[in-house]
Design an enzyme around this catalytic site. Structure first.
Site, PDB file in Angstrom:
ATOM      1  N   ASP A  88      -6.753  -1.689   4.420  1.00  0.00           N
ATOM      2  CA  ASP A  88      -5.913  -2.644   4.111  1.00  0.00           C
ATOM      3  C   ASP A  88      -6.034  -4.116   4.580  1.00  0.00           C
ATOM      4  O   ASP A  88      -5.557  -5.287   4.110  1.00  0.00           O
ATOM      5  CB  ASP A  88      -4.466  -2.748   4.419  1.00  0.00           C
ATOM      6  CG  ASP A  88      -4.089  -1.328   3.823  1.00  0.00           C
ATOM      7  OD1 ASP A  88      -4.226  -1.092   2.444  1.00  0.00           O
ATOM      8  OD2 ASP A  88      -3.296  -0.352   4.219  1.00  0.00           O
TER       9      ASP A  88
ATOM     10  N   ASP B 156      -0.950  -0.657   6.187  1.00  0.00           N
ATOM     11  CA  ASP B 156      -1.075  -0.163   7.812  1.00  0.00           C
ATOM     12  C   ASP B 156      -2.364   0.469   7.918  1.00  0.00           C
ATOM     13  O   ASP B 156      -2.791   0.663   9.080  1.00  0.00           O
ATOM     14  CB  ASP B 156      -0.445   0.883   7.732  1.00  0.00           C
ATOM     15  CG  ASP B 156      -0.540   2.319   7.404  1.00  0.00           C
ATOM     16  OD1 ASP B 156      -1.333   2.392   6.334  1.00  0.00           O
ATOM     17  OD2 ASP B 156      -0.334   3.305   8.312  1.00  0.00           O
TER      18      ASP B 156
ATOM     19  N   ASP C 179       0.815  -1.176  -0.070  1.00  0.00           N
ATOM     20  CA  ASP C 179      -0.008   0.077   0.041  1.00  0.00           C
ATOM     21  C   ASP C 179       0.977   1.156   0.030  1.00  0.00           C
ATOM     22  O   ASP C 179       2.179   1.241   0.411  1.00  0.00           O
ATOM     23  CB  ASP C 179      -0.994   0.089   1.360  1.00  0.00           C
ATOM     24  CG  ASP C 179      -1.887   1.292   1.180  1.00  0.00           C
ATOM     25  OD1 ASP C 179      -2.556   1.276   0.271  1.00  0.00           O
ATOM     26  OD2 ASP C 179      -1.899   1.748   2.264  1.00  0.00           O
TER      27      ASP C 179
END
Length: 776
Positions: free
Chosen positions: A511, A507, A308
């Site tokens: 996600d 994080d 991400d």
């Protein structure tokens, strides 16, 4: 029953050792009947427990090699090899005790964590300080943390403090954090009492999350799934066939028992778990919680890593990029000082960006009074006797659309920045542009992943394509997948997983599904609890992504050592089995030999505990102190770099004033150039010691280019008549200043990634005195 469950492995080991040793003493003394009785008792003890474990495995429908121990012990009793049976019992007991001690150590570490969890906090209300349950703390409360006390919740400091952060980072040296810096719960105040503004509740704080993660990791990893179970389907039939052949060829069950005795697979039962558990321990020392042996092995097998963007490859929290002042407003430094002073009492994430930027520039902040939050608009209060207002553009500027406001919006759109507007004494004073910068350790981490054997790296983000592509180019991923919502991320992970084993790193709350869907989910949880840390298999409790590469390196080394221990141990056991089948190894000698094989296999496995090469670059305390001192000047002088752009933006072809350019030149010659020379003398040797001389080549070249451009600016100004500034002079000045600005920004990034990213986590030292320096 609770007492027995906690001590049964130790009791089993002591009983088997006493019976074996007692039998040996009796045999030496000539009391053969007593020695046989003691060894038979030891064998019966081992047989009973092995039978119990085998029945339990069958009930759980799990393959197990405990059946070999049952047959070996029963066979030893049948053929009268009591000593061999007692030795097998001692092997089984030592294996159970080793597993129990490892689990007990993990439980003890968890218990110590839980015992350190703060139960109360002290809240300041005016001149009163009241003790309250930690659960009653709310964001925005002002808390007092005394000397030696554990910080109860995450917060922002209202005064400089010194903290022992070893419980979270493993860093043994106390860390000094300046006023306005964020401090995490679970660290210990190692200095005088300090005040802080709570930015989270107790349940959402960093330390509470760490305790939950360790609890979850222990629940997942205990009891250990023994590596032997994977080989049982092949190993058990092979052993039985070989024992049967030995019996048939010799016409005696003794050889068959000898085969069974040396086939007791302690290298599988002990060595592999020891290596895997050693890997878990080593990973935890660098701030990586791996939730069990299965997760460690899956991490070692990863081939494709997906990231991400926000909070993973970038910091995930805004930082001040530049200050744009309105016409007639106070200087940018004064505007920032007033805004940061007001923001000291705000728990909002954007407040940390302004307060931190002001502290890095050595600005003296005042505690505001009469602060009130206007919901949906912003914050207002008094700094000294000046009314300061922070918030949205329309609340600050009104319905007007001045030129400077349009410039701010254009720059924010081009750079992907957030904007916060400020008014001083009722008049618009300017705007702050906030960006989410790339982590300085991210490019090094991507390079390290290639070194450990990761074949492909992918940036997978919901952010827009232009920003994602920029970040992807900077850090060096192989592919960028932008504009992906959570469902799109799941689809991308399934596509990648179809071709290779995947690792997903993220994080945020969004996600969590992607982390659960990947082969291994890695969550960054250094700043508190999120759904991602609950869904992940691996959790980073340090705010550095380069720990991912080191964790993979540790996982692969632990798996390799486990395999080596199993292959050596089982290979020697197979040789011993063949020797026993051929009649070259009687049961008693086979039992002693098997114990020696076990010790060798465990010794190989224990290599996983030894220090090994990691991608983190070790630095001496002197080099760390030097880098942090130079980092202080690097941070403070970002304002000087922004001044270059501001001066260039303000140049006009008509009625051009050269005084701002000359003032800037003086600052560059008095501060920037000496700082670059200091970096050349101190920082470059430091980087060369850590990474090799080649790593400094580009930074040295940029130092020379900055000095060259400043010299050119000096010569250009000397050649311009201040009374008659021609349009082409202004054009040349703008061109030179914008070029210098670009070179300085690039050089700042080079030093962040190539030098300061090597320094262990911790703030730059707070500067007490001395001239302000520009960035290198």
């Amino acid at each position: 029953m609770t007492w027995w469950r906690g001590r049964s492995p130790a009791v089993f080991f002591v009983a088997s050792a006493v019976l074996l040793a007692g039998g040996a003493i009796a045999a030496v003394s000539g009391a053969d009947a007593v020695s046989r009785a003691l060894w038979v008792a030891a064998t019966v003890l081992g047989l009973g427990l092995s039978l119990l474990w085998t029945v339990r495995s069958v009930a759980e429908r799990r393959a197990s090699v405990d059946v070999i121990a049952v047959l070996a012990l029963a066979g030893a009793l049948w053929v009268g090899e009591e000593f061999a049976g007692a030795m097998v019992t001692l092997m089984l007991a030592s294996g159970r005790l080793l597993e129990d001690r490892a689990a007990a150590r993990a439980d003890r570490e968890l218990r110590l964590l839980v015992e350190r969890t703060p139960r109360t906090a002290r809240r300041r209300t005016g001149d009163r300080v009241d003790g309250i349950p930690v659960e009653a703390v709310s964001p925005g409360d002002v808390l007092v943390v005394g000397t030696g006390e554990v910080v109860p919740v995450d917060g922002r400091l209202l005064a400089t403090g010194t903290f022992d952060e070893s419980a979270l980072t493993g860093e043994p040296m106390p860390v000094e954090r300046p006023s306005g810096d964020d401090v995490r719960s679970g660290v210990v105040n190692a200095g005088p009492p300090v005040d802080l503004v709570a930015t989270s509740s107790a349940s959402e704080s960093t330390y509470a999350n760490v305790v939950r993660l360790v609890e979850q990791a222990q629940a997942t990893s205990a009891p250990f799934v023994r590596t032997a179970d994977r080989f049982a389907v092949l190993f058990v039939p092979l052993t039985l066939v070989l024992a049967g052949l030995a019996w048939a060829l010799a016409g005696s069950p003794v050889r068959a028992v000898a085969v069974l005795v040396v086939a007791t697979p302690c290298p599988l039962l002990l060595a592999a778990p020891v290596a895997i558990m050693s890997g878990l321990s080593r990973a935890s020392r660098i701030g990586v919680v791996v939730k069990g042996g299965a997760a460690l092995e899956a991490l070692a097998a990863g081939e494709v890593v997906l990231f991400d963007k926000t909070g993973t490859l970038t910091h995930g929290r805004p930082e001040l990029a530049s200050v744009v002042t309105a016409p007639g407003a106070p200087p940018a430094q004064d505007v920032l000082r007033l805004a940061a002073s007001l923001n000291q009492v705000s728990p909002h994430p954007l407040a940390s960006a302004l307060v931190g930027a002001a502290r890095r520039r050595d600005l003296d902040l005042e505690l505001p009074t009469g602060v009130r939050e206007v919901h949906g608009y912003g914050l207002e209060g008094l700094v000294g006797d000046v009314v300061v207002r922070l918030g949205k553009a329309r609340w600050i500027v009104g319905d007007d659309d001045p030129t400077w406001l349009r410039q701010v919006r254009r720059r924010a759109a081009l750079d992907g920045c957030l904007t916060v507007f400020v008014a001083v004494a009722g008049r618009p004073a300017g705007a702050f542009l906030l960006e989410d910068p790339v982590r300085p350790d991210a490019p090094r981490m991507l390079a390290a992943l290639k070194e450990v054997g990761i074949r492909r790296t992918v940036l997978l983000t919901g952010d827009r394509a232009d920003i994602a592509e920029t970040v992807g180019r900077i850090v060096g991923v192989d592919a960028v997948l932008a504009d992906r919502d959570p469902a799109d991320k799941l689809a991308a992970i399934r596509d990648e997983s179809a071709a290779a084993r995947t690792i997903m790193v993220g994080d945020g709350v969004n996600d969590a599904p992607a982390l659960a869907a990947a082969g291994v989910g890695v969550a960054l949880a250094a700043r508190g609890a999120t759904a991602s840390s609950e869904a992940a298999d691996v959790v980073l409790t340090v705010d550095r992504v380069d720990a991912i590469a080191d964790a993979i390196l540790i996982a692969r080394r632990s798996r390799r050592i486990a395999l080596e221990a199993v292959l050596v141990g089982m290979g020697l056991s197979l040789v011993a089995m063949l020797a026993a089948a051929a009649g070259l190894l009687p049961p008693a000698a086979g039992a002693v030999l098997q114990e020696g094989i076990d010790v060798l296999a465990i010794g190989i496995a224990l290599r996983a505990l030894l220090p090994s090469r990691l991608h983190s670059v070790p630095m001496s305390q002197e080099d760390v102190a030097t880098a942090r001192r130079l980092r202080s000047g690097h941070d403070v002088a970002i304002a000087a770099v922004e001044q270059i752009r501001t001066v260039a933006d303000d140049l006009r072809t008509r009625d051009c004033r050269l005084e701002p350019v000359r003032t800037l030149l003086s600052r560059l010659e008095e501060d920037l150039i000496p700082h670059e020379r200091d970096d050349e003398e101190e920082l470059m040797p430091l980087v060369a010691r850590a990474l090799g001389g080649a790593a400094t080549a580009t930074m040295r070249r940029t130092h020379a280019e900055i000095e060259h451009q400043v010299s050119r600016l000096h010569r250009l100004l000397d050649g311009i008549d201040p009374e008659h500034v021609a349009p082409e002079d202004v054009t040349e000045l703008r061109r030179l200043l914008y070029g210098l600005y670009a070179v300085c920004r690039l050089h700042n990034s080079q030093e962040e990634e190539g030098a300061f990213a090597l320094v262990p986590a911790g703030p730059s030292p707070t500067r007490r005195s001395g001239r302000r320096r520009a960035p290198g």
